[in-house]
Design a protein around this motif. Structure first.
Motif, PDB file in Angstrom:
ATOM      1  N   LEU B 103     -26.971  37.863  13.323  1.00  0.00           N
ATOM      2  CA  LEU B 103     -25.677  37.235  13.624  1.00  0.00           C
ATOM      3  C   LEU B 103     -25.959  36.133  14.642  1.00  0.00           C
ATOM      4  N   GLU B 104     -25.820  34.883  14.196  1.00  0.00           N
ATOM      5  CA  GLU B 104     -26.124  33.754  15.090  1.00  0.00           C
ATOM      6  C   GLU B 104     -24.860  32.999  15.412  1.00  0.00           C
ATOM      7  N   THR B 105     -24.826  32.527  16.645  1.00  0.00           N
ATOM      8  CA  THR B 105     -23.599  31.847  17.076  1.00  0.00           C
ATOM      9  C   THR B 105     -23.835  30.351  17.189  1.00  0.00           C
ATOM     10  N   ASP B 106     -22.790  29.610  17.053  1.00  0.00           N
ATOM     11  CA  ASP B 106     -22.845  28.177  17.342  1.00  0.00           C
ATOM     12  C   ASP B 106     -22.522  27.992  18.827  1.00  0.00           C
ATOM     13  N   ALA B 107     -22.570  26.738  19.250  1.00  0.00           N
ATOM     14  CA  ALA B 107     -22.308  26.459  20.661  1.00  0.00           C
ATOM     15  C   ALA B 107     -20.896  26.895  21.020  1.00  0.00           C
ATOM     16  N   GLY B 108     -20.760  27.562  22.146  1.00  0.00           N
ATOM     17  CA  GLY B 108     -19.441  27.959  22.615  1.00  0.00           C
ATOM     18  C   GLY B 108     -18.948  29.264  22.045  1.00  0.00           C
ATOM     19  N   GLU B 109     -19.732  29.875  21.208  1.00  0.00           N
ATOM     20  CA  GLU B 109     -19.294  31.159  20.640  1.00  0.00           C
ATOM     21  C   GLU B 109     -20.110  32.289  21.245  1.00  0.00           C
ATOM     22  N   THR B 110     -19.600  33.480  21.211  1.00  0.00           N
ATOM     23  CA  THR B 110     -20.387  34.663  21.574  1.00  0.00           C
ATOM     24  C   THR B 110     -20.313  35.633  20.407  1.00  0.00           C
ATOM     25  N   THR B 111     -21.326  36.482  20.326  1.00  0.00           N
ATOM     26  CA  THR B 111     -21.365  37.411  19.185  1.00  0.00           C
ATOM     27  C   THR B 111     -20.243  38.442  19.276  1.00  0.00           C
ATOM     28  N   THR B 112     -19.785  38.708  20.497  1.00  0.00           N
ATOM     29  CA  THR B 112     -18.770  39.750  20.642  1.00  0.00           C
ATOM     30  C   THR B 112     -17.402  39.316  20.132  1.00  0.00           C
ATOM     31  N   GLN B 113     -17.215  38.022  19.998  1.00  0.00           N
ATOM     32  CA  GLN B 113     -15.881  37.567  19.658  1.00  0.00           C
ATOM     33  C   GLN B 113     -15.518  37.771  18.182  1.00  0.00           C
ATOM     34  N   PHE B 114     -16.545  37.981  17.342  1.00  0.00           N
ATOM     35  CA  PHE B 114     -16.268  38.048  15.908  1.00  0.00           C
ATOM     36  C   PHE B 114     -15.680  39.386  15.521  1.00  0.00           C
ATOM     37  N   LYS B 115     -14.615  39.291  14.729  1.00  0.00           N
ATOM     38  CA  LYS B 115     -13.977  40.507  14.238  1.00  0.00           C
ATOM     39  C   LYS B 115     -14.573  40.840  12.872  1.00  0.00           C
ATOM     40  N   GLN B 116     -14.399  42.070  12.434  1.00  0.00           N
ATOM     41  CA  GLN B 116     -14.901  42.490  11.130  1.00  0.00           C
ATOM     42  C   GLN B 116     -14.371  41.602  10.010  1.00  0.00           C
ATOM     43  N   ARG B 117     -13.095  41.219  10.143  1.00  0.00           N
ATOM     44  CA  ARG B 117     -12.465  40.375   9.119  1.00  0.00           C
ATOM     45  C   ARG B 117     -13.258  39.082   8.914  1.00  0.00           C
ATOM     46  N   GLU B 118     -13.676  38.488  10.046  1.00  0.00           N
ATOM     47  CA  GLU B 118     -14.421  37.236   9.965  1.00  0.00           C
ATOM     48  C   GLU B 118     -15.796  37.447   9.340  1.00  0.00           C
ATOM     49  N   LEU B 119     -16.440  38.554   9.721  1.00  0.00           N
ATOM     50  CA  LEU B 119     -17.760  38.853   9.154  1.00  0.00           C
ATOM     51  C   LEU B 119     -17.659  39.035   7.647  1.00  0.00           C
ATOM     52  N   VAL B 120     -16.660  39.781   7.217  1.00  0.00           N
ATOM     53  CA  VAL B 120     -16.491  40.077   5.794  1.00  0.00           C
ATOM     54  C   VAL B 120     -16.287  38.792   4.995  1.00  0.00           C
ATOM     55  N   GLU B 121     -15.582  37.860   5.588  1.00  0.00           N
ATOM     56  CA  GLU B 121     -15.351  36.594   4.896  1.00  0.00           C
ATOM     57  C   GLU B 121     -16.631  35.803   4.722  1.00  0.00           C
ATOM     58  N   ASN B 122     -17.602  36.011   5.616  1.00  0.00           N
ATOM     59  CA  ASN B 122     -18.813  35.189   5.604  1.00  0.00           C
ATOM     60  C   ASN B 122     -20.022  35.842   4.938  1.00  0.00           C
ATOM     61  N   VAL B 123     -19.888  37.069   4.459  1.00  0.00           N
ATOM     62  CA  VAL B 123     -21.037  37.698   3.800  1.00  0.00           C
ATOM     63  C   VAL B 123     -20.770  37.808   2.301  1.00  0.00           C
ATOM     64  N   ASP B 124     -21.851  38.195   1.554  1.00  0.00           N
ATOM     65  CA  ASP B 124     -21.705  38.290   0.103  1.00  0.00           C
ATOM     66  C   ASP B 124     -20.797  39.458  -0.279  1.00  0.00           C
ATOM     67  N   LEU B 125     -20.458  39.509  -1.560  1.00  0.00           N
ATOM     68  CA  LEU B 125     -19.459  40.471  -2.028  1.00  0.00           C
ATOM     69  C   LEU B 125     -19.899  41.910  -1.862  1.00  0.00           C
ATOM     70  N   ILE B 126     -21.193  42.138  -2.172  1.00  0.00           N
ATOM     71  CA  ILE B 126     -21.684  43.529  -2.104  1.00  0.00           C
ATOM     72  C   ILE B 126     -21.633  44.022  -0.664  1.00  0.00           C
ATOM     73  N   SER B 127     -22.061  43.144   0.252  1.00  0.00           N
ATOM     74  CA  SER B 127     -22.033  43.542   1.658  1.00  0.00           C
ATOM     75  C   SER B 127     -20.590  43.708   2.131  1.00  0.00           C
ATOM     76  N   ALA B 128     -19.713  42.856   1.645  1.00  0.00           N
ATOM     77  CA  ALA B 128     -18.313  42.944   2.059  1.00  0.00           C
ATOM     78  C   ALA B 128     -17.709  44.278   1.646  1.00  0.00           C
TER      79      ALA B 128
END
Lengths: 445, 553
Positions: B103-128
């Motif tokens: 899980l890599e962040t862009d500038a100004g982001e922290t890893t703790t801020q991401f919610k499951q919903r956001e992760l699910v949107e960004n991974v493949d279907l099987i992982s989701a």
């Protein structure tokens, strides 16, 4: 944000069709393989136990002799053939895989003392108590003809053993003297004498081919050089050597089977002390033969047992007995180093596996890998008490078991006596004598 | 002038005979050079960090330790093999196919801020599809994944037990045991699981059929299965610990820890010891071989509320109601290496395969990376209900949570081992492979006697015991046993007498006498030594010593 979550495509982890083998991805990370030592120990223990389960060394016997087997001789180049002679003067040629007798010759009056092949393996020679050296063709005679020797030499003295030169048409016999013969002549080419009245075994060295050794009844082993006129050296031991065998890989080493229940490995360069004393038999050792790889040898004894020794070690790694097997007269290790042949007093020749739990036949690669693995584990954990106990345990017949215990008490009491004597004498007056030095009287040059 | 084919190239180039083939020789020379280069390139350089993982220690000191030349050479030859072996194993890492999750962040982001919903949107279907919720009504649940991470068993306090393949969501069995369920645990394969119920531990198969009722494990609170020893361990509400060998169905040990009700119990996967946290803030480590704990650590000033051990057996995390979280080095039994105060008290702890630590506090899960160097939250997740259990899934980037109203599965990138070893655990095994693996595992079953602090102790030499044995053997040779006059009394009762028995008892008596004699000798020797020491003059005058008068007392 960049996110990656583990997601394995099943197509890469499952086999495509049922005919494929399963995919087995490996990861050698030690963290995924915990408990390495105890698991390996368990495997070693299992391997040792399985060895015991599969230990069935006896393969079969060749029966047909009408008297005790006196000598056996293996073919120099073919695994299939074995020649044996018996106490009634009969010589038999055997087909080993079929366990059948191919040819029977009434060769001598009295005991057949020795058999040897000539280098081209077109003929073999036998000697017997009737003072004759007979040469026989290896081909079977035609059906209507009697088996006749191709050549018969009458010796002036009795002959007790025969051994052929590795390549030349030259052979040696022993009896009152050690004699060197040429195949084409009826008189010995050379005879060696060193104040001994009788010799009972002679062996040509198969590597250093002009070297020759014989065992004499005055408890000595004498070395000869065929190029010289006399004997070179001899070593006198406390009790006489019955038979001897040259190490096929180290030209300078030989082992002799002694009357004092032990075997001695000598280095010809220094006969004063044997390199090793091999103990375990509980009666006179009658014959010894080397494994072709030179690492091990087999010995047969008057205590009705066959033992296998490693040349480097003082005690046997294996003992073979059989309820019906009587006193051993001769043993041989086959040229493929897989089998042991033994002739004994009750007229049978027995075939044994050299490694008692080895699987016979072709091994599949995975089987071989598994065996190698368990072999390595057994070696790694060999010193652990459980593993050692199981690996060393042998069911011995009562007479050997009791005799062994008796010998143990004897040696123990001797040791105690010596140590007590040392304790109560002036320091240094009772020296420590190595076991190897106890059995040799002197070396003569 | 004749023409002939050049032998290297198959009939394409024609060269004049009598001349050396200019083109060909040149080409062949370059070829040879290339092959040499290739040979050099064959050996891929190994990353020293990777190599460190496979190294087997610094080895034996050959100059100092071994006096015998032959033995030294033998050991030297064996030692020589180890370094290339480690290098070879490290080099094999290049063949591993999968990469770890991240899980890599862009500038100004922290890893703790991401919610499951956001992760699910960004991974493949099987992982989701691996992020899901189960709404269940039978009270706070407990859960366990199988060792290969494919199957899941959950048990609700109000008696609901379900086992299923959570990846395909295929249900194996579901039932209500009509009793309170305290804990669930898979056995060595996914066809059997144990359930700690109100009174006893029960074993069910994957169809929900009751196979066994283990009445010897009464009032169970926690269950643990030691896969390499085939032991099922249970703690009880009255402070008992019991181990049961599931391969032969025999109780190994049952003991009273005298700790009162055991609520915190976990296994150390490195040495198979049970870590039990008690109400006095002590974590004690128990093996079935001793009635005392092998080690005790005072970790908190309050009761231990949760305890988890790193899968490599290096670190242990503990928490207490005073909101502290401590990380301990349990190989040296020292620490804490990290000490943190959380926002609220942690009730649940779990380590993942790669050492991520999940901390359950109320209905919040915080996940920490690098627990022993830099304790900072990596991810945070808020469940809708109070948590009752949490476990990382092996070989999947998934954290399983159970709470009052069911089960939810949460994505945690980079938590699991990416490359499995199919001969150890295989998530893709079929029935036949499973059966084969079961037989192999049973053959390699480690005996419970080997459970101790250092699992590799069996491969080391017990020098003290060996020395004692050798010494006593040496001593025995010189001592003459005292003659003892011994006449056994004659009894006519059957089985009492017999020659063998008489000899045996005679032998025992003789040995006893011998030992006494040895002890006597030893004592005497010690006395002599002491006397001699006393006699020595305090000051030496060399040759003139003989004129010294003995001191008067």
């Amino acid at each position: 944000m960049k996110v990656k979550v583990l997601s394995r495509n099943p197509d890469e982890h499952l086999r495509e069709t049922k005919l494929d083998i399963h995919k087995v991805p490996r990861n050698y990370d030690p963290a995924l393989h915990p408990f390495q030592a105890p698991r390996e120990y368990t495997r070693a223990l299992n391997a040792v136990k399985l060895d015991k389960v599969f230990a069935k060394p006896f393969i079969g016997n060749l029966d047909g002799h009408k008297d005790s087997v006196s000598s056996i001789c293996k073919h120099p180049s073919r695994l299939q053939i074995l020649i044996s002679g018996s106490f009634d003067g009969e010589v038999k040629v055997w087909d080993l895989p079929r366990k059948e007798c191919m040819r029977t010759i009434l060769a001598h009056d009295g005991i057949v003392r020795g058999i040897t092949y000539s280098p081209g393996s077109e003929s073999f020679m036998t000697v017997g108590d009737d003072k004759t050296i007979k040469t026989w063709s290896c081909e079977n005679p035609k059906e209507d003809k009697r088996d006749e020797p191709t050549n018969t030499v009458l010796s002036k003295t009795i002959i007790t053993a025969i051994s052929h030169h590795r390549t030349d048409p030259l052979f040696a016999t022993c009896g009152e003297v050690c004699q060197l013969w040429e195949e084409t002549r009826n008189e010995p080419v050379n005879s060696f004498k060193w104040g001994v009245d009788s010799l009972h075994d002679v062996k040509f060295n198969q590597v250093q081919t002009n070297l020759l050794a014989s065992c004499a009844s005055d408890r000595s082993i004498i070395l000869y050089d065929t190029r010289a006129s006399g004997a070179i050296r001899r070593v006198i031991m406390r009790l006489r050597a019955n038979k001897m065998a040259w190490n096929p890989m180290e030209a300078f080493t030989f082992t002799c089977a002694s009357e004092d229940y032990n075997l001695y490995t000598y280095d010809t360069r220094n006969l004063k002390t044997p390199v090793n004393v091999h103990k375990d038999h509980v009666n006179a050792v009658t014959d010894v033969d080397y494994n072709p790889n030179g690492r091990e040898f087999v010995s047969g004894s008057y205590d009705r047992s066959i033992r296998i020794f490693e040349t480097q070690k003082g005690h046997s790694r294996e003992v073979y007995t059989n309820r019906r097997m009587q006193r051993l007269t001769c043993v041989a290790w086959t040229s493929d180093s897989k089998y042991i042949l033994s002739g004994s007093d009750e007229m049978n020749i027995r075939i044994w596996k050299a490694k008692s739990s080895e699987k016979l036949g072709v091994l599949k690669p995975r089987e071989k890998a598994a065996l190698n693995y368990s072999e390595a584990l057994k070696e790694k954990f060999a010193a652990h008490p459980q593993v050692r106990r199981i690996a060393n345990h042998r069911k011995l017949p009562k007479h050997i078991f009791n005799a062994r215990n008796e010998h143990r008490t004897i040696t123990e009491s001797q040791k105690r006596k010596e140590s007590n004597r040392r304790r109560h004498s002036k320091p240094g007056s009772v020296p420590f004598v190595a076991e190897r030095e106890k059995h040799v009287v002197r070396e003569d040059r | 002038m004749q023409w002939r084919y050049c032998s290297v190239f198959s009939g394409v180039l024609l060269t004049a005979s009598g001349f050396s083939c200019a083109v060909c020789s040149h080409r062949s020379r370059t070829r040879i050079r290339r092959r040499d280069e290739g040979r050099k390139r064959d050996k891929i350089p190994v990353d020293p960090e990777t190599l460190k993982k496979y190294e087997m220690g610094e080895g034996i000191n050959l100059k100092k330790g071994i006096r015998n030349k032959v033995h030294r050479l033998r050991v030297h030859n064996k030692e020589k093999l180890l370094a290339p072996m480690a290098e070879e194993a490290a080099r094999r890492e290049i063949l591993l196919t999968e990469d770890y999750g991240c899980l890599e962040t862009d500038a100004g982001e922290t890893t703790t801020q991401f919610k499951q919903r956001e992760l699910v949107e960004n991974v493949d279907l099987i992982s989701a599809s691996k992020c899901f919720n189960l709404n269940l009504d039978f009270g706070p649940y407990s859960m366990r994944y199988t060792r290969n991470g494919r199957h899941l068993v959950i048990g609700g306090k109000k008696g609901h037990v379900a086992a299923f393949d959570w990846v395909t969501k295929k249900l194996a069995c579901e039932m209500n045991v009509m009793e309170s369920v305290h804990d669930v645990c898979w056995l060595h394969i996914e066809t059997m699981f144990a359930v700690a119920q109100k009174e006893w531990v029960y074993i069910y198969d994957n169809q929900g059929i009751e196979l066994h009722c283990l009445k010897r494990m009464n009032q169970p609170t926690k269950l643990e299965f030691l896969p390499y020893h085939f032991l099922l361990a249970a703690s009880s509400a009255v402070g008992g610990l019991s181990w049961l060998d599931v391969s032969i169905g025999e109780k190994i040990t049952r003991m009273d820890t005298k700790l009162g009700r055991i609520n915190v119990m976990t296994q150390n996967p490195y040495n198979a010891l049970l870590c039990v946290g008690d109400s006095k803030g002590v974590v004690s480590m128990w093996s079935p071989n001793s009635h005392q704990p092998l080690a005790k650590m005072l970790v908190h000033k309050q009761a231990v509320s949760a305890c988890a051990v790193h899968p490599h057996g290096t670190y242990m995390a503990t928490s207490a109601p005073d909101r502290t979280l401590k990380i301990w080095d349990i190989r040296q039994l020292s620490g804490p290496v990290e000490n943190a105060v959380l926002r609220s008290a942690a009730q649940h702890l779990s380590y993942s395969q790669r050492g991520l630590l999940a901390v359950g506090m109320g209905n919040v899960v915080e996940i920490f990376k690098d627990t022993h160097t830099n304790l900072k939250p990596y991810m945070r997740h808020k469940a809708s209900w109070a948590l009752s259990d949490l476990k990382f899934c092996p070989y999947e980037d998934v954290l399983g949570l159970t709470h009052t109203k069911g089960f939810s599965s949460v994505l945690v990138p980079g938590s699991a081992e990416a490359n499995y070893d199919a001969l150890e655990t295989n998530p893709f095994q079929n029935k036949k492979q499973r059966k084969e693996a079961e037989v192999k595992a049973l053959l390699d079953k480690i005996q419970p006697e080997f459970i101790c602090l250092d699992p590799n102790a069996i491969a080391e030499i017990d020098v003290a015991a060996l020395q004692h044995k050798l010494d006593s053997k040496k001593k025995l040779g010189y001592v003459k046993p005292r003659q003892i006059d011994f006449k056994p009394r004659k009894t006519k009762a059957k089985g009492k007498g017999g020659t063998a028995k008489v000899i045996k008892s005679k032998k025992a008596l003789k040995l006893k006498a011998k030992r006494a004699a040895i002890q006597e000798m030893r004592d005497a020797k010690v006395l002599i030594d002491k006397k001699e020491k006393k006699k020595k003059p305090e000051k030496s005058y060399g040759v003139l010593d003989r004129f010294l008068e003995p001191k008067k007392k």
